[in-house]
Scaffold this active site. Sequence first.
Site, mmCIF file in Angstrom:
data_model
loop_
_atom_site.group_PDB
_atom_site.id
_atom_site.type_symbol
_atom_site.label_atom_id
_atom_site.label_comp_id
_atom_site.label_asym_id
_atom_site.label_seq_id
_atom_site.Cartn_x
_atom_site.Cartn_y
_atom_site.Cartn_z
ATOM 1 N N ASN A 38 0.833 -1.210 0.000
ATOM 2 C CA ASN A 38 0.000 0.000 0.000
ATOM 3 C C ASN A 38 0.872 1.266 0.000
ATOM 4 O O ASN A 38 0.535 2.262 -0.650
ATOM 5 C CB ASN A 38 -0.910 0.038 1.242
ATOM 6 C CG ASN A 38 -1.840 -1.159 1.335
ATOM 7 O OD1 ASN A 38 -2.078 -1.850 0.359
ATOM 8 N ND2 ASN A 38 -2.373 -1.409 2.528
ATOM 9 N N TYR A 90 -7.244 -12.149 3.276
ATOM 10 C CA TYR A 90 -7.885 -11.650 4.478
ATOM 11 C C TYR A 90 -9.321 -11.289 4.182
ATOM 12 O O TYR A 90 -9.633 -10.783 3.116
ATOM 13 C CB TYR A 90 -7.067 -10.557 5.173
ATOM 14 C CG TYR A 90 -7.272 -9.110 4.826
ATOM 15 C CD1 TYR A 90 -8.282 -8.355 5.421
ATOM 16 C CD2 TYR A 90 -6.390 -8.445 3.966
ATOM 17 C CE1 TYR A 90 -8.425 -7.002 5.154
ATOM 18 C CE2 TYR A 90 -6.523 -7.097 3.704
ATOM 19 C CZ TYR A 90 -7.537 -6.377 4.308
ATOM 20 O OH TYR A 90 -7.669 -5.049 4.044
ATOM 21 N N ASP A 106 -6.461 -15.348 6.773
ATOM 22 C CA ASP A 106 -6.282 -16.748 6.359
ATOM 23 C C ASP A 106 -4.998 -16.748 5.529
ATOM 24 O O ASP A 106 -5.032 -16.748 4.306
ATOM 25 C CB ASP A 106 -7.495 -17.200 5.522
ATOM 26 C CG ASP A 106 -7.315 -18.618 5.016
ATOM 27 O OD1 ASP A 106 -6.418 -19.327 5.526
ATOM 28 O OD2 ASP A 106 -8.045 -19.008 4.087
ATOM 29 N N ARG A 107 -3.882 -16.658 6.223
ATOM 30 C CA ARG A 107 -2.611 -16.416 5.536
ATOM 31 C C ARG A 107 -1.498 -17.343 5.981
ATOM 32 O O ARG A 107 -0.390 -17.246 5.453
ATOM 33 C CB ARG A 107 -2.201 -14.954 5.745
ATOM 34 C CG ARG A 107 -1.870 -14.644 7.208
ATOM 35 C CD ARG A 107 -1.833 -13.159 7.516
ATOM 36 N NE ARG A 107 -0.851 -12.401 6.777
ATOM 37 C CZ ARG A 107 -0.667 -11.078 6.937
ATOM 38 N NH1 ARG A 107 -1.366 -10.405 7.817
ATOM 39 N NH2 ARG A 107 0.219 -10.441 6.207
ATOM 40 N N GLY A 230 -4.442 9.316 15.932
ATOM 41 C CA GLY A 230 -5.749 9.380 15.275
ATOM 42 C C GLY A 230 -6.151 10.808 14.947
ATOM 43 O O GLY A 230 -5.354 11.578 14.405
ATOM 44 N N ASP A 260 -1.031 3.388 6.305
ATOM 45 C CA ASP A 260 -0.028 3.212 5.250
ATOM 46 C C ASP A 260 0.079 4.476 4.394
ATOM 47 O O ASP A 260 1.165 4.864 3.972
ATOM 48 C CB ASP A 260 -0.388 2.012 4.359
ATOM 49 C CG ASP A 260 -0.505 0.730 5.163
ATOM 50 O OD1 ASP A 260 0.237 0.578 6.146
ATOM 51 O OD2 ASP A 260 -1.375 -0.100 4.831
HETATM 52 O O1 KDG Z 1 -2.528 -1.372 6.939
HETATM 53 C C1 KDG Z 1 -3.445 -2.105 6.161
HETATM 54 C C2 KDG Z 1 -3.080 -3.544 6.269
HETATM 55 O O2 KDG Z 1 -3.439 -3.992 7.545
HETATM 56 C C3 KDG Z 1 -3.772 -4.389 5.259
HETATM 57 O O3 KDG Z 1 -3.376 -3.998 3.963
HETATM 58 C C4 KDG Z 1 -3.552 -5.837 5.446
HETATM 59 O O4 KDG Z 1 -1.185 -5.944 5.390
HETATM 60 C C5 KDG Z 1 -2.199 -6.191 5.960
HETATM 61 C C6 KDG Z 1 -2.119 -6.870 7.242
HETATM 62 O O5 KDG Z 1 -1.221 -7.685 7.385
HETATM 63 O O6 KDG Z 1 -2.932 -6.606 8.130
#
Ligand code: KDG
Length: 317
Positions: A38, A90, A106-107, A230, A260
């Site tokens: 990203n 995901y 699910d990785r 935030g 990101d």
């Molecule tokens: O910052 C966004 C990410 O959380 C998303 O793109 C998914 O990379 C990811 C993660 O591992 O959570």
Amino acid sequence: MYDLVALGEAMIRLAAPHGESLESAHILEMRSAGSEANVTVALARMGFRTSWISKLVDDPLGRRIAGDLRRHGVDTSAVVWATGGRTGLYFLEQAPSPRGVTVYYDRSGSAFSTLRPEEIDLTSIGQARWAHTTGITPALGDPCARSAERFLSEARAAGVATSLDVNHRRKLWSANKARDVLMPLLDGINLVIATQEDAREVFDLHGAPRELAVQLRERVRAGAAVVTAGVEGAHLADGEGVHSEAAIPGAEVDPIGRGDAFAAGLIWGALEGDLAAGLRYGAALASLSQTFWGDVPWTTRQEVLGLLTRRTDRPVR
Ligand code: KDG
């Protein structure tokens, strides 16, 4: 040759329609997503030359991810292509408060999680001005932790500036484990980025976000530390003092990827030699990012700079 090289996993994101649960949804919308990817997309869209180092399966899902990144101008020539294995997924539910956003990973066993340090393309690192990764990469297991270590140490050895966004993912590892693995990786890094929650939970720091930035920089012996809070904005401690920048308020369509986009803005400033300007670019990119569905900000440099000078949401005609 590259302004930025980044190391990390990208997954296929499968999102239920807004307001639906994964239990009820009949369709899932498919996109590519991954924190470091990203960041490369956001910076490519801002006109920077970016390269993404990763490992993908040479199948339709792997090619889909690479194609999605290339579409934004990211160079994928340093991707390692696996002939077997699987692509990480995901699943995502988004709903108004009080339900909010829930991510289901699910990785495990993904191709990226098998990336060994010796598979990393050293040429693209040596040709870059800046090297970036996040705490998600070492959270994916020992080969990835060693790969992150090699990525950062090779960058330093080649005189390339480095950054790491802590991005603590509680579903991947504990705060204690994250601290143990991240501390040596962060030692001497040019820029560390953390949310105020992560600064407290992972590094056991205390105080207001401004103080957290100062403490985080000292704790990990970084050149600069940025702590985000935030809607209250972000604070940069760089050894000379603390610079603070308010967040730019805006409506939210999809908050995933906002951090990101902020990190990309910081690196943009750093590439121009002005991290304080990076806080402003980050605020604008983060604010715009959340107005797009999906993890990546489909915005333009002109829109970001326009927001920084205009700060209005009147129609553009
Ligand atoms: O910052 C966004 C990410 O959380 C998303 O793109 C998914 O990379 C990811 C993660 O591992 O959570």
